[in-house]
Design a protein around this motif. Sequence first.
Motif, PDB file in Angstrom:
ATOM      1  N   GLU A 175       9.226   6.577   9.126  1.00  0.00           N
ATOM      2  CA  GLU A 175       8.349   6.282   7.994  1.00  0.00           C
ATOM      3  C   GLU A 175       7.382   5.156   8.353  1.00  0.00           C
ATOM      4  O   GLU A 175       7.748   4.207   9.048  1.00  0.00           O
ATOM      5  CB  GLU A 175       9.171   5.856   6.783  1.00  0.00           C
ATOM      6  N   ILE A 177       6.355   2.932   6.338  1.00  0.00           N
ATOM      7  CA  ILE A 177       7.171   1.868   5.756  1.00  0.00           C
ATOM      8  C   ILE A 177       8.329   2.570   5.067  1.00  0.00           C
ATOM      9  O   ILE A 177       8.117   3.515   4.299  1.00  0.00           O
ATOM     10  CB  ILE A 177       6.399   1.021   4.724  1.00  0.00           C
ATOM     11  N   GLY A 179      10.796   3.565   2.394  1.00  0.00           N
ATOM     12  CA  GLY A 179      10.768   3.420   0.939  1.00  0.00           C
ATOM     13  C   GLY A 179      12.138   3.291   0.326  1.00  0.00           C
ATOM     14  O   GLY A 179      12.553   2.217  -0.119  1.00  0.00           O
ATOM     15  N   ILE A 183      11.943  -0.775   1.319  1.00  0.00           N
ATOM     16  CA  ILE A 183      10.641  -1.305   1.749  1.00  0.00           C
ATOM     17  C   ILE A 183      10.825  -2.124   3.027  1.00  0.00           C
ATOM     18  O   ILE A 183      10.545  -3.332   3.088  1.00  0.00           O
ATOM     19  CB  ILE A 183       9.945  -2.132   0.635  1.00  0.00           C
ATOM     20  N   VAL A 185       9.551  -2.742   6.666  1.00  0.00           N
ATOM     21  CA  VAL A 185       8.290  -2.563   7.389  1.00  0.00           C
ATOM     22  C   VAL A 185       8.561  -2.569   8.891  1.00  0.00           C
ATOM     23  O   VAL A 185       9.026  -3.577   9.425  1.00  0.00           O
ATOM     24  CB  VAL A 185       7.283  -3.670   7.032  1.00  0.00           C
ATOM     25  N   GLU A 209       4.138   9.454   6.387  1.00  0.00           N
ATOM     26  CA  GLU A 209       3.329   8.564   5.549  1.00  0.00           C
ATOM     27  C   GLU A 209       3.298   9.069   4.106  1.00  0.00           C
ATOM     28  O   GLU A 209       2.349   8.812   3.357  1.00  0.00           O
ATOM     29  CB  GLU A 209       1.904   8.469   6.115  1.00  0.00           C
ATOM     30  N   SER A 212       4.030   5.778   2.131  1.00  0.00           N
ATOM     31  CA  SER A 212       3.278   4.612   2.603  1.00  0.00           C
ATOM     32  C   SER A 212       1.817   4.908   2.895  1.00  0.00           C
ATOM     33  O   SER A 212       1.042   3.991   3.162  1.00  0.00           O
ATOM     34  CB  SER A 212       3.941   4.043   3.864  1.00  0.00           C
ATOM     35  N   ARG A 216      -1.944   3.158   0.271  1.00  0.00           N
ATOM     36  CA  ARG A 216      -0.972   2.310  -0.425  1.00  0.00           C
ATOM     37  C   ARG A 216      -0.707   0.998   0.305  1.00  0.00           C
ATOM     38  O   ARG A 216      -0.498  -0.045  -0.325  1.00  0.00           O
ATOM     39  CB  ARG A 216       0.343   3.078  -0.632  1.00  0.00           C
ATOM     40  N   SER A 217      -0.696   1.017   1.619  1.00  0.00           N
ATOM     41  CA  SER A 217      -0.362  -0.180   2.392  1.00  0.00           C
ATOM     42  C   SER A 217      -1.532  -1.143   2.557  1.00  0.00           C
ATOM     43  O   SER A 217      -1.372  -2.230   3.109  1.00  0.00           O
ATOM     44  CB  SER A 217       0.146   0.215   3.782  1.00  0.00           C
ATOM     45  N   ALA A 222      -0.089   3.368   6.953  1.00  0.00           N
ATOM     46  CA  ALA A 222       0.595   2.124   7.324  1.00  0.00           C
ATOM     47  C   ALA A 222       0.681   1.952   8.838  1.00  0.00           C
ATOM     48  O   ALA A 222       0.621   0.830   9.340  1.00  0.00           O
ATOM     49  CB  ALA A 222       1.996   2.095   6.701  1.00  0.00           C
ATOM     50  N   GLY A 312       6.863  -5.978   2.170  1.00  0.00           N
ATOM     51  CA  GLY A 312       5.916  -4.908   1.897  1.00  0.00           C
ATOM     52  C   GLY A 312       4.540  -5.163   2.459  1.00  0.00           C
ATOM     53  O   GLY A 312       4.273  -6.189   3.096  1.00  0.00           O
ATOM     54  N   MET A 316       2.895  -1.563  -1.859  1.00  0.00           N
ATOM     55  CA  MET A 316       4.220  -1.013  -1.578  1.00  0.00           C
ATOM     56  C   MET A 316       5.128  -2.206  -1.315  1.00  0.00           C
ATOM     57  O   MET A 316       5.166  -2.748  -0.209  1.00  0.00           O
ATOM     58  CB  MET A 316       4.181  -0.063  -0.386  1.00  0.00           C
TER      59      MET A 316
END
Length: 374
Positions: A175, A177, A179, A183, A185, A209, A212, A216-217, A222, A312, A316
Amino acid sequence: MDLFKVYSVFPIEIKKGKGCKVYDSYGTEYLDLYGGHAVISVGHSHPDYVKAICDQVRQLGFYSNSVINSLQSKFAHKLGEACGYDDYSLFLVNSGAEANENAVKLASFHNGKKKVLAFKKSFHGRTAYAARVTDIPKYTAPVSEALDVTFVPLNDIEAVRFELGKGVYSSVIIEGIQGIGGIQVPDDQFMRDLAAECKKNEVCLIVDEIQSGYGRSGKFFAHQYAGIRPDLITVAKGICNGFPMSAVLISPEFKAVPGQLGTTFGGSHLACAGAIAVLDIMQKENLVENAAKVGAFLLEELKKIGGMQVRGRGLMIGLQFDRPIKEIREKLLFEKHVFTGVAGSDTIRLLPPLCLSMQEAQSFITKFKECLYY
């Protein structure tokens, strides 16, 4: 017939929404800091989005992928320009899990290998392969266990290097980030090293993604903080602001084989019209930049409060406590009328629409403090 009761629901029925606000059946206004699982990207009931959907459905809602649909090409072109991957190809489907399923399959078609490397605390969906590469064993039915998966700790490049050195992996999925994992990173250098190890070992790098991505990031994706270019990128959630849609962005290294992938509903006329409107709104209203700016403000103010871990990027954000957060979250919802999400029992997730204003962010900070201090 009754519903198959697999969801825990609040005793609230949301009847309408506008921007970052939603309204229940009694007319009570709520600040939406969750966006229905990060789905609402450009805001509830954005007039441009509503017009695009209505105009398209009046003309044609659906026809199959056996005919030309020029809206698909238009959307692919706009998406390529918006995210910086205009040399990639696009395969359109309906949900995040489907996008990840197809990415894992496509990687295996590409290099003929079977095994997948994933990360602890990961979440990639609930269908067969997607659930198998998710680090939540109860989501995997026995029938899915045939997919050979190894989980390693996030940010542990030595563990990755050891596994990929075995020469048996088709793909790595990660991912942008995490979720559901709280969260988490990924470190930028870790992402760069991961991409290098995948290339060295001829393993396909899949970056999920779905939550993220789409601005959103504070960047379109991200993983772009690390400056890498994955082989496959999966998107969903904010792609169509609530209409079911997802996609796989595919590197030029992959060659399309007719019939190898397919979908009935993916890339429908209605979905593409909505998705085009989302990209137009994001550009016109500078929503990626807004996510970066308002997200930085929220992160700074939340870190000042203390008593929790704040993680985050952009909009996010995870707030991890050393105790269950059920009481805090319920106070926010039922007393302060603010929707938030969770990741496990100790972490609040904030995933608001990308149009969240500074005033709305400050309102949340005030209400959040009140829930902590009384």
